[in-house]
Each structure stands twice: as C-alpha cells, then as structure tokens.
Design a protein around this motif. Sequence first.
Motif, PDB file in Angstrom:
ATOM      1  N   CYS A  88      -4.164  15.814  37.250  1.00  0.00           N
ATOM      2  CA  CYS A  88      -5.222  16.818  37.088  1.00  0.00           C
ATOM      3  C   CYS A  88      -5.927  16.713  35.733  1.00  0.00           C
ATOM      4  O   CYS A  88      -5.281  16.796  34.688  1.00  0.00           O
ATOM      5  CB  CYS A  88      -4.637  18.219  37.230  1.00  0.00           C
ATOM      6  SG  CYS A  88      -3.805  18.516  38.789  1.00  0.00           S
ATOM      7  N   GLN A  89      -7.222  16.565  35.777  1.00  0.00           N
ATOM      8  CA  GLN A  89      -8.007  16.548  34.545  1.00  0.00           C
ATOM      9  C   GLN A  89      -8.201  17.972  34.052  1.00  0.00           C
ATOM     10  O   GLN A  89      -8.537  18.874  34.826  1.00  0.00           O
ATOM     11  CB  GLN A  89      -9.371  15.900  34.780  1.00  0.00           C
ATOM     12  CG  GLN A  89     -10.230  15.811  33.528  1.00  0.00           C
ATOM     13  CD  GLN A  89     -11.662  15.404  33.827  1.00  0.00           C
ATOM     14  OE1 GLN A  89     -12.373  16.110  34.537  1.00  0.00           O
ATOM     15  NE2 GLN A  89     -12.074  14.260  33.307  1.00  0.00           N
ATOM     16  N   THR A  90      -7.995  18.190  32.752  1.00  0.00           N
ATOM     17  CA  THR A  90      -8.233  19.512  32.178  1.00  0.00           C
ATOM     18  C   THR A  90      -9.441  19.520  31.243  1.00  0.00           C
ATOM     19  O   THR A  90     -10.221  20.459  31.258  1.00  0.00           O
ATOM     20  CB  THR A  90      -6.995  20.012  31.409  1.00  0.00           C
ATOM     21  OG1 THR A  90      -6.653  19.061  30.398  1.00  0.00           O
ATOM     22  CG2 THR A  90      -5.810  20.173  32.344  1.00  0.00           C
ATOM     23  N   VAL A  91      -9.576  18.471  30.427  1.00  0.00           N
ATOM     24  CA  VAL A  91     -10.725  18.380  29.518  1.00  0.00           C
ATOM     25  C   VAL A  91     -11.256  16.950  29.538  1.00  0.00           C
ATOM     26  O   VAL A  91     -10.538  16.022  29.149  1.00  0.00           O
ATOM     27  CB  VAL A  91     -10.328  18.751  28.068  1.00  0.00           C
ATOM     28  CG1 VAL A  91     -11.575  18.822  27.191  1.00  0.00           C
ATOM     29  CG2 VAL A  91      -9.572  20.064  28.023  1.00  0.00           C
TER      30      VAL A  91
ATOM     31  N   GLY B  96     -10.068  11.810  29.928  1.00  0.00           N
ATOM     32  CA  GLY B  96      -9.805  12.846  28.951  1.00  0.00           C
ATOM     33  C   GLY B  96      -8.365  13.313  28.991  1.00  0.00           C
ATOM     34  O   GLY B  96      -7.446  12.521  29.191  1.00  0.00           O
ATOM     35  N   LEU B  97      -8.147  14.630  28.832  1.00  0.00           N
ATOM     36  CA  LEU B  97      -6.804  15.207  28.835  1.00  0.00           C
ATOM     37  C   LEU B  97      -6.391  15.541  30.261  1.00  0.00           C
ATOM     38  O   LEU B  97      -7.159  16.148  31.018  1.00  0.00           O
ATOM     39  CB  LEU B  97      -6.792  16.478  27.986  1.00  0.00           C
ATOM     40  CG  LEU B  97      -5.447  17.206  27.843  1.00  0.00           C
ATOM     41  CD1 LEU B  97      -4.435  16.338  27.098  1.00  0.00           C
ATOM     42  CD2 LEU B  97      -5.639  18.545  27.128  1.00  0.00           C
ATOM     43  N   THR B  98      -5.174  15.150  30.630  1.00  0.00           N
ATOM     44  CA  THR B  98      -4.700  15.403  31.993  1.00  0.00           C
ATOM     45  C   THR B  98      -3.292  15.986  31.975  1.00  0.00           C
ATOM     46  O   THR B  98      -2.555  15.857  31.005  1.00  0.00           O
ATOM     47  CB  THR B  98      -4.682  14.110  32.845  1.00  0.00           C
ATOM     48  OG1 THR B  98      -3.834  13.130  32.203  1.00  0.00           O
ATOM     49  CG2 THR B  98      -6.079  13.540  33.008  1.00  0.00           C
ATOM     50  N   THR B  99      -2.932  16.632  33.094  1.00  0.00           N
ATOM     51  CA  THR B  99      -1.605  17.211  33.285  1.00  0.00           C
ATOM     52  C   THR B  99      -1.218  17.045  34.740  1.00  0.00           C
ATOM     53  O   THR B  99      -2.089  17.043  35.619  1.00  0.00           O
ATOM     54  CB  THR B  99      -1.586  18.704  32.894  1.00  0.00           C
ATOM     55  OG1 THR B  99      -0.286  19.245  33.162  1.00  0.00           O
ATOM     56  CG2 THR B  99      -2.596  19.490  33.694  1.00  0.00           C
ATOM     57  N   PRO B 100       0.076  16.916  35.053  1.00  0.00           N
ATOM     58  CA  PRO B 100       0.493  16.778  36.449  1.00  0.00           C
ATOM     59  C   PRO B 100       0.604  18.112  37.167  1.00  0.00           C
ATOM     60  O   PRO B 100       0.780  18.151  38.385  1.00  0.00           O
ATOM     61  CB  PRO B 100       1.874  16.117  36.327  1.00  0.00           C
ATOM     62  CG  PRO B 100       2.397  16.598  35.019  1.00  0.00           C
ATOM     63  CD  PRO B 100       1.194  16.691  34.118  1.00  0.00           C
TER      64      PRO B 100
END
Length: 306
Positions: free
Chosen positions: A263-266, A226-230
């Motif tokens: 890091c997975q967010t959604v 899905g959506l991820t961010t560092p």
Amino acid sequence: MLIAERRSRILAHVRARGYASFREIAEVVGISESTVRRDLQAMVAEGLVNAVRGGVGRAETDPAPESTRPESTRPEYARTQSARTQSARSENQSPENARSESARPAVGTAPAATLADDGRAGERSAIARYASHLVTDGSAILLGPGRSTLELARRLTGVGSLTVVTNSVPVTTVLLEHEHVELVMVGGTLRRSIQAFVGPLTEQGLQGLRGAQVFLSGDGVTAERGLTTPNVFAAAADIAFAAAGKQVVVLADHTKIGQETMCQTVPSDRIDTLVTTPGADPAALEDLRAAGVDVVVVPLVESIDK
C-alpha cells in the motif's frame, strides 16, 4: 476511492462472510470486477485472503466469527471455565500453594503489546535526533505510528511549547506527562499490531487539521512508489496524516530504502525530506533525490544519550 480504503472494505466483507464472489465484492464496494480481481491478487499474495474458485475466502489465520465457532472456543466459555477452576482451587488450597499460584501468570492472559526491538535502536536514535531539530517551539506537528516516530516523541520533551497530533498509543503515553505539549489524540479503531487507531473515524478526525510537519515511517521507500506499508488499515490513516502536514518528513532506517510493500501512503513527489542512516542503497537514494526528495543520511549515534 483510495486503494487502501477499497481493500479495507473488501477485507472486512470477506472476514464477515467467510467467502465472497468477485461479482458480490464488486457490487458491495462499488467497483468493476476487473478492479476486484487486481486487488484480490495482491491481497492473496499478502496472505490477507485465500483464493478459492470464483472468489476468495477468509485467510486460514483469521479466526471465524464467534457466532460460528464451537462454544468451547468462545471467550465467554473460557472465562466461565477459568472462574470455575479458580473457585475449585480456592476451596482446597493450602496457604503455601496459594502463594505459589499467585506468582504464576493468570490463565488466558498475555503480556501487554510492545513495539519489540529489531536491533536497529541506534539507527532510530540517530534519525530521531536529527528530526527533533526540525521541530520549532510553538509549532504544531503530526506523528504517525512506528518505532522511529516513537523515538522522536521521546526527544520532543526538550522542545518548548508544542502541539502534537497522533493516533499512536505509545506516542501518547510518552508525551502524557509533559505539560508543555498540547496532545491531540485521534481516535478510531485500535489496530493492536501497530498500537494505533485507524479507520474512518481516524481519517475524519484528521480532516481540517494542519500541521507544520508530519513525521511518518513505513516499511519501504522508493522513488517509484514513495512510502509504502503492508497494512491496508494503517495506509489509509497515513494518507490522511500526509494530507494534514505542510511538510512531509519520512523517517526510515537503511533497510527500508529501495524496498516496497503493498500500500502506497505518500508518493515520492509529496515527500519533502527523507531521514535515513548509512548503509542505504546508494542507487535508490540517488533516484529519490532525482525525484525531488531532500535525502539526509545521518551518522549513527548511541541509542542512549550521554
């Protein structure tokens, strides 16, 4: 406990202590040593901490706590020295030199943080234009931080009565002067790198809220994760935002599709709509569609409407 929250606690503990063993971290955070080792392996790879024998230490790019730093490197010392220098100058300075000095930037100051352009303003403009049509008059929406959500905020000025919940400082600034927008700013700890408030206070502030849509951006979108961010701090806040939206809309230019970060967010099964631009990896888009995501590829438009 969410991965982002867990790693945020680990990072805060290591930064405060300078060094922490695997066992110490496990006891402080309340998780097993095997989980600690997995988290630290990922955090070392991201450069958040430095691997040492038996544990981890503060990353080399992290400043030491002020109490352990030499006096000459502390902020209060710099302020005192600057004041002394300015005083000495004023005693012997001619009017001409004074005018010359006043034109120079003050020592120790830096320009205000901005979301620097990365050459994809046209893509974000196209994405924001489409996303703005998803917003209906009289509704309540949530906007996370990022360049794409900021561009969307600029386009909401044409929508009728609207409630906007955000933790983004730039989004707040854009919407401040528009009286038809009821603005709800979620506070917390300011993360200057993303110009947004994050942390437990931010997450608590989002609990109990509900919006028609939540618009989020990130650094990667895949069917698998899905959506991820560092950013571990931003991830926890984005997770809370996603939980508060009836419909989750992800805004991501073509370079983010098929990419993933720490890091997975959604998760993909929670993403309702993905708005992206031409050039995105076709296979990655097909995988996202197969996962149930409504994928919208919008045509490019000029960054400034005529």
